[in-house]
Enzyme design. Structure first.
Site, PDB file in Angstrom:
ATOM      1  N   GLY A 239       0.761  -1.244   0.000  1.00  0.00           N
ATOM      2  CA  GLY A 239       0.000   0.000   0.000  1.00  0.00           C
ATOM      3  C   GLY A 239       0.788   1.288   0.000  1.00  0.00           C
ATOM      4  N   PRO A 274       4.854  -5.184  -0.461  1.00  0.00           N
ATOM      5  CA  PRO A 274       4.909  -3.978  -1.308  1.00  0.00           C
ATOM      6  C   PRO A 274       4.878  -4.335  -2.793  1.00  0.00           C
ATOM      7  CG  PRO A 274       7.103  -4.576  -0.613  1.00  0.00           C
ATOM      8  CD  PRO A 274       6.179  -5.556   0.076  1.00  0.00           C
ATOM      9  N   GLY A 275       4.173  -3.535  -3.553  1.00  0.00           N
ATOM     10  CA  GLY A 275       4.164  -3.715  -5.011  1.00  0.00           C
ATOM     11  C   GLY A 275       4.638  -2.437  -5.672  1.00  0.00           C
ATOM     12  N   ARG A 312      -4.462   2.882 -16.522  1.00  0.00           N
ATOM     13  CA  ARG A 312      -4.649   3.650 -15.282  1.00  0.00           C
ATOM     14  C   ARG A 312      -5.312   5.017 -15.490  1.00  0.00           C
ATOM     15  NH1 ARG A 312      -1.338   5.096 -12.027  1.00  0.00           N
ATOM     16  NH2 ARG A 312      -2.402   4.373 -10.165  1.00  0.00           N
ATOM     17  N   TYR A 316      -8.750   5.178 -13.458  1.00  0.00           N
ATOM     18  CA  TYR A 316      -8.728   5.935 -12.190  1.00  0.00           C
ATOM     19  C   TYR A 316      -8.511   7.425 -12.415  1.00  0.00           C
ATOM     20  CZ  TYR A 316      -6.978   1.252 -10.887  1.00  0.00           C
ATOM     21  OH  TYR A 316      -6.770  -0.095 -10.758  1.00  0.00           O
ATOM     22  N   CYS A 342     -10.848   3.121 -29.735  1.00  0.00           N
ATOM     23  CA  CYS A 342     -12.087   3.824 -30.066  1.00  0.00           C
ATOM     24  C   CYS A 342     -12.931   4.077 -28.820  1.00  0.00           C
ATOM     25  CB  CYS A 342     -12.858   3.002 -31.080  1.00  0.00           C
ATOM     26  SG  CYS A 342     -11.808   2.637 -32.474  1.00  0.00           S
ATOM     27  N   GLU A 343     -12.393   4.802 -27.892  1.00  0.00           N
ATOM     28  CA  GLU A 343     -13.105   5.137 -26.655  1.00  0.00           C
ATOM     29  C   GLU A 343     -12.676   6.542 -26.254  1.00  0.00           C
ATOM     30  OE1 GLU A 343     -14.775   2.934 -24.266  1.00  0.00           O
ATOM     31  OE2 GLU A 343     -14.388   1.016 -25.249  1.00  0.00           O
ATOM     32  N   TYR A 371       1.268  -1.888 -12.155  1.00  0.00           N
ATOM     33  CA  TYR A 371      -0.123  -1.931 -12.610  1.00  0.00           C
ATOM     34  C   TYR A 371      -0.260  -1.315 -14.000  1.00  0.00           C
ATOM     35  CZ  TYR A 371      -0.514  -2.831  -7.668  1.00  0.00           C
ATOM     36  OH  TYR A 371      -0.330  -3.364  -6.417  1.00  0.00           O
TER      37      TYR A 371
HETATM   38  N1  LLP Z   1      -1.292  -7.067  -0.965  1.00  0.00           N
HETATM   39  C1  LLP Z   1      -2.572  -7.192  -1.375  1.00  0.00           C
HETATM   40  C2  LLP Z   1      -3.429  -8.178  -0.740  1.00  0.00           C
HETATM   41  C3  LLP Z   1      -3.056  -6.381  -2.416  1.00  0.00           C
HETATM   42  O1  LLP Z   1      -4.319  -6.506  -2.818  1.00  0.00           O
HETATM   43  C4  LLP Z   1      -2.188  -5.424  -3.024  1.00  0.00           C
HETATM   44  C5  LLP Z   1      -2.671  -4.566  -4.102  1.00  0.00           C
HETATM   45  C6  LLP Z   1      -0.860  -5.355  -2.565  1.00  0.00           C
HETATM   46  C7  LLP Z   1      -0.443  -6.180  -1.531  1.00  0.00           C
HETATM   47  C8  LLP Z   1       0.144  -4.400  -3.149  1.00  0.00           C
HETATM   48  O2  LLP Z   1      -0.223  -3.085  -2.943  1.00  0.00           O
HETATM   49  P1  LLP Z   1       0.774  -1.891  -3.348  1.00  0.00           P
HETATM   50  O3  LLP Z   1       1.986  -1.970  -2.442  1.00  0.00           O
HETATM   51  O4  LLP Z   1       1.148  -2.060  -4.758  1.00  0.00           O
HETATM   52  O5  LLP Z   1      -0.026  -0.677  -3.101  1.00  0.00           O
HETATM   53  N2  LLP Z   1      -4.445  -1.267 -10.044  1.00  0.00           N
HETATM   54  C9  LLP Z   1      -4.359  -0.252  -9.019  1.00  0.00           C
HETATM   55  C10 LLP Z   1      -3.772  -0.797  -7.728  1.00  0.00           C
HETATM   56  C11 LLP Z   1      -4.509  -1.998  -7.180  1.00  0.00           C
HETATM   57  C12 LLP Z   1      -3.865  -2.587  -5.959  1.00  0.00           C
HETATM   58  C13 LLP Z   1      -4.435  -3.926  -5.663  1.00  0.00           C
HETATM   59  N3  LLP Z   1      -3.872  -4.590  -4.539  1.00  0.00           N
HETATM   60  C14 LLP Z   1      -3.573   0.935  -9.584  1.00  0.00           C
HETATM   61  O6  LLP Z   1      -3.178   0.882 -10.735  1.00  0.00           O
HETATM   62  O7  LLP Z   1      -3.375   1.924  -8.896  1.00  0.00           O
END
Ligand code: LLP
Length: 420
Positions: A239, A274-275, A312, A316, A342-343, A371
């Site tokens: 997050g 973390p992602g 994205r 969003y 085409c959107e 993402y």
């Molecule tokens: N753990 C769980 C259970 C999750 O659902 C997620 C992200 C993460 C970890 C990693 O979160 P991060 O560190 O990346 O914030 N597509 C959206 C983001 C969706 C996130 C979904 N879950 C975007 O492009 O902003």
């Protein structure tokens, strides 16, 4: 210092001019800096130095095998949400006992696959799922390691589509039901309670929601102790946000300190998922300007990439900085930078001031490591684009551009179409 910088008006990725990569692989393509990926992973991990921890990179942010492979080599674990991500993780060399499995909709075949591979734990998102995992483990005469994903009802103050820890969200189990869930789990023969889990949302730019979450978890952990349930793993989810434009998210050190200070007990092994913070600013999307046109009220810059490659902005209204790969030093213009789909929602940016670009110029869409490719599609039968990794002065195509033949793979025409 990040690794997409100008030298003499030319944007480089590490020590390679991006223009050269475009010439070699064509456009559009995603481009990742190895040095940035590595630095981000290490900075995040070492922010928790001194604490027993496992950084489980969240695969969904970017699942390319080369990127997964790098994090496996750096000693990371993996956060997965599907059998597909588990398959990729195993291919990339992650040890199964460093893999945690979240997600509200785990199918039976996916549960079986994870059980057979001996993952670290399932993050349970409903009481029915707990029952099913117990049954499947019984079927294989094994024990399933679990944590319950608690929904702490904390507002992460982010985009509503990526908030996950509010009561109204589908994720996790509320605190009261979670206690019931742990009691139920205690009685199940094929379940081993290993941990507690949460994930409150994404692109969070303040530490307070994380602290509030830990304070809820601490209360539940105390309740659990009273009934003889001792948690070994505390999974904080992911997050942590990044800077796309002018956001000022906490640095990993500040985030880590806030979490460490809020931990009432240091006997847990901390899991982090973390992602975005690892991969988000380690990648860009490079596209070519196909045409420019002046509408009655707006300028349009039409590129060869759009919502099919980067969803994205459409989904969003997300902001991605857009920079010229070769600076023109002309006067700037204000334009909508759009794609070929085409959107009307097919835009990369709206009313954006950019260099006065021309047909054939290259653009870099910044902060596109997370993402981005992962959410791309074949809409309008556009092949998925290539992905490239640079290390110093070396280039490697880590995913080939799809061909039009690839687009039809797996499709077949039934004989009965010949009947009249
Ligand atoms: N753990 C769980 C259970 C999750 O659902 C997620 C992200 C993460 C970890 C990693 O979160 P991060 O560190 O990346 O914030 N597509 C959206 C983001 C969706 C996130 C979904 N879950 C975007 O492009 O902003």
């Amino acid at each position: 210092m990040h690794h997409f910088q100008y030298q003499n008006d030319q944007m480089y990725c590490e020590n390679v001019p991006i223009r050269r990569i475009a010439k070699a692989v064509g456009t559009p393509f995603y481009l990742y800096s190895h040095a940035t990926l590595k630095r981000h992973f290490k900075a995040f991990d070492s922010a928790f130095a001194g604490v027993s921890r496992l950084v489980c990179y969240s695969a969904k942010a970017n699942t390319n095998l080369a990127i997964l492979n790098l994090f496996a080599k750096l000693g990371g674990g993996l956060d997965i949400v599907s059998a597909g991500e588990l398959y990729r993780g195993l291919q990339a060399g992650f040890e199964p006992n460093k893999i945690v499995y979240s997600g509200v909709g785990k199918r039976v075949d996916e549960i079986d696959y994870a059980l057979k591979n001996g993952i670290l734990m399932f993050n349970i998102e409903s009481l029915e799922e707990l029952e099913v995992i117990n049954q499947r483990a019984a079927n294989f005469n094994t024990i399933a390691p679990v944590a319950i994903r608690v929904n702490p009802d904390v507002d992460p103050k982010t985009h509503p589509y990526i908030s996950t820890g509010l009561k109204k969200n589908k994720f996790g189990i509320d605190i009261v039901s979670a206690l019931q869930g742990y009691k139920a789990a205690q009685k199940l023969d094929h379940i081993e309670i290993k941990g507690i889990d949460c994930h409150i949302g994404s692109q969070i730019t303040d530490v307070q929601p994380f602290k509030d979450t830990l304070s809820s978890l601490n209360t539940l952990i105390n309740e659990l102790r009273k009934i003889g349930i001792y948690i070994r793993y505390l999974d904080m989810g992911g997050g942590l946000g990044i800077t796309y434009s002018d956001e000022t998210p906490p640095a990993p050190d500040e985030y880590a300190q806030a979490i460490i200070k809020s931990l009432k007990d240091s006997s847990f092994k901390l899991i982090l998922e973390p992602g975005r913070v690892i991969v988000g600013n380690a990648g860009i999307l490079v596209a070519k300007v196909l045409y420019t046109k002046r509408g009655e009220t707006k300028n349009f810059v039409i590129t060869d990439t759009g919502m099919n490659d980067l969803m994205r902005p459409a989904l969003y209204d997300a902001f991605h900085a857009i920079k010229p790969v070769s600076k023109t030093r002309d006067a700037t213009i204000v334009a909508d930078i759009v794609g070929p789909i085409c959107e009307t929602s097919d835009f990369l940016a709206r009313d954006r001031e950019i260099d006065n670009v021309h047909r054939g110029d290259l653009l870099a869409v910044m902060s596109a490591g997370a993402y981005s490719f992962a959410m791309s599609s074949n809409y309008c039968s556009r092949p998925r684009c290539a992905e490239v990794m640079v290390k110093d002065n070396r280039i490697h195509v880590i995913r080939n551009r799809q061909t039009v033949e690839d687009l039809c793979a797996g499709e077949s025409v039934p004989d009965f179409l010949d009947e009249h």
